[in-house]
Design an enzyme around this catalytic site. Structure first.
Site, PDB file in Angstrom:
ATOM      1  CE1 TYR A   1       3.540   9.606  -0.695  1.00 39.78           C
ATOM      2  CE2 TYR A   1       4.185   7.387  -0.530  1.00 39.78           C
ATOM      3  CZ  TYR A   1       4.110   8.541  -0.141  1.00 39.78           C
ATOM      4  OH  TYR A   1       4.382   8.623   1.264  1.00 39.78           O
TER       5      TYR A   1
ATOM      6  CG  ASP B   1       8.612   5.069   2.765  1.00 29.46           C
ATOM      7  OD1 ASP B   1       7.813   4.671   2.133  1.00 29.46           O
ATOM      8  OD2 ASP B   1       8.458   5.841   3.449  1.00 29.46           O
TER       9      ASP B   1
ATOM     10  N   GLY C   1      11.166  -1.179   0.125  1.00 29.17           N
ATOM     11  CA  GLY C   1      10.029  -2.207   0.078  1.00 29.17           C
ATOM     12  C   GLY C   1       8.801  -1.989   0.563  1.00 29.17           C
TER      13      GLY C   1
ATOM     14  CE  LYS D   1       1.233  12.749  10.620  1.00 30.50           C
ATOM     15  NZ  LYS D   1       1.666  13.936  10.050  1.00 30.50           N
TER      16      LYS D   1
ATOM     17  CG  HIS E   1      -2.434   8.031  11.544  1.00 35.15           C
ATOM     18  ND1 HIS E   1      -2.797   9.630  11.675  1.00 35.15           N
ATOM     19  CD2 HIS E   1      -1.877   8.189  10.374  1.00 35.15           C
ATOM     20  CE1 HIS E   1      -2.103  10.165  10.743  1.00 35.15           C
ATOM     21  NE2 HIS E   1      -1.353   9.095  10.057  1.00 35.15           N
TER      22      HIS E   1
END
Length: 336
Positions: free
Chosen positions: A138, A201, A226, A243, A246
């Site tokens: 990000y 998220d 958070g 996902k 992983h």
């Protein structure tokens, strides 16, 4: 011959990515009729010689159909291209392809270094620290938006399969940890009308999800800002980790699952959505390749059902069930 096919894999994917990026499939969909390479080149502002070769390669890959007429070759989309390669399709994979083309490929240039060092390659690919994979992933608002849109693309074709693998209707209060752009949450409230889903998220991810992906009218989807490794996890009946595991090593997975177990209501559970390796690690090939991608991009790996079950058991979860969907992603349900 098989070596040649494997060697050509890079060329094949780049042809498809380039046709998507230039807007070939979108143009042919909008035109509503077959077009010549000259017409397509003019509309795209590209060279005739380059476009003609790209179109022929796409036709050879069955992504386009070509018809010979007295005026020359005319090209049109195949059904697969209309469904998966045009931006406007509900099942469009355009965004995940652009993410692979412009980001993942750059990391994969350093696969040999990743294998030698056993760590992701953001430092070499982008000149940024690799210690925080999601900080690297990000690294800009634009990059974060591309990643979120790409993940939404995946769930547009795989989401219903994993959510229907088990009957989740008894769980009405659901938290989607790392739910990103909300495509899986939308599938969930659609499939289970009595459920509410909270996307948990990072604050900047939640902000983009609210602005770009989840309509304010969708009242059964809420948000919680958070970092679930650092901040508390609220009580709920079911937690979805799609996902997520992983991306991390076993210790980080155990840490997260222990927090989830503590927050989970008695009788509740956790749903892991992952691409499962065969128990003998013999395949599937797609999952093995995903595991290589985890090496170049994250701190994690793909795992077998037994390995995920072991992680769940270590956190306290029992009555673990595994369902293979026959698609890219599978489901593992652990109960408290």
């Amino acid at each position: 011959q098989i070596i040649v096919q494997y060697s050509n894999g890079f060329l094949i994917s780049k042809v498809m990515f380039t046709a998507c990026e230039l807007g070939v499939f979108d143009l042919l969909l909008e035109s509503g009729k077959p077009l010549s390479s000259d017409a397509i080149a003019a509309c795209l502002g590209a060279s005739t010689i380059g476009v003609e070769r790209l179109l022929d390669a796409c036709a050879g890959l069955k992504l386009l159909a070509v018809e010979m007429t007295q005026k020359g070759a005319l090209y049109r989309n195949t059904e697969i291209s209309n469904i998966y390669l045009t931006k406007s399709s509900p099942k469009s994979q355009y965004h995940i392809m652009m993410y692979y083309s412009n980001t993942v490929y750059l990391c994969w240039q350093y696969l040999a270094d990743a294998v030698r060092e056993g760590r992701n390659q953001y430092e070499r690919a982008f000149g940024i620290s690799s210690k925080d994979p999601f900080g690297a992933m990000y690294r800009s608002d634009e990059e974060m938006l591309k990643f979120m849109a790409g993940q939404n693309s995946v769930w547009s074709i795989c989401g219903r399969d994993v959510l229907a693998a088990f009957d989740l209707s008894p769980f009405t209060q659901i938290y989607d940890l790392g739910g990103g752009g909300g495509a899986l949450a939308r599938e969930c409230v659609s499939l289970y009308p009595n459920s509410t889903v909270t996307i948990y998220d990072l604050p900047k991810v939640v902000q983009v999800a609210k602005e770009q992906f989840v309509s304010p009218e969708e009242r059964r989807i809420a948000f919680h800002e958070g970092d679930f490794f650092i901040d508390s996890i609220p009580e709920a009946e079911l937690y979805i980790l799609s996902k997520i595991l992983h991306d991390w090593d076993d210790d980080k997975c155990k840490q997260l699952l222990a927090k989830v177990y503590k927050a989970c209501k008695p009788g509740g559970g956790v749903l892991l959505v992952e691409s499962l390796l065969n128990e003998d690690k013999s395949g599937p090939a797609e999952t093995q390749l995903y595991s290589m991608n985890m090496l170049v991009q994250t701190e994690g790996k793909e795992r077998t059902a037994a390995e995920y079950s072991k992680l769940l058991e270590a956190a306290g979860f029992g009555v673990i069930q595994v369902k293979r969907t026959g698609k890219l992603y599978d489901a593992v349900l652990g109960r408290k």
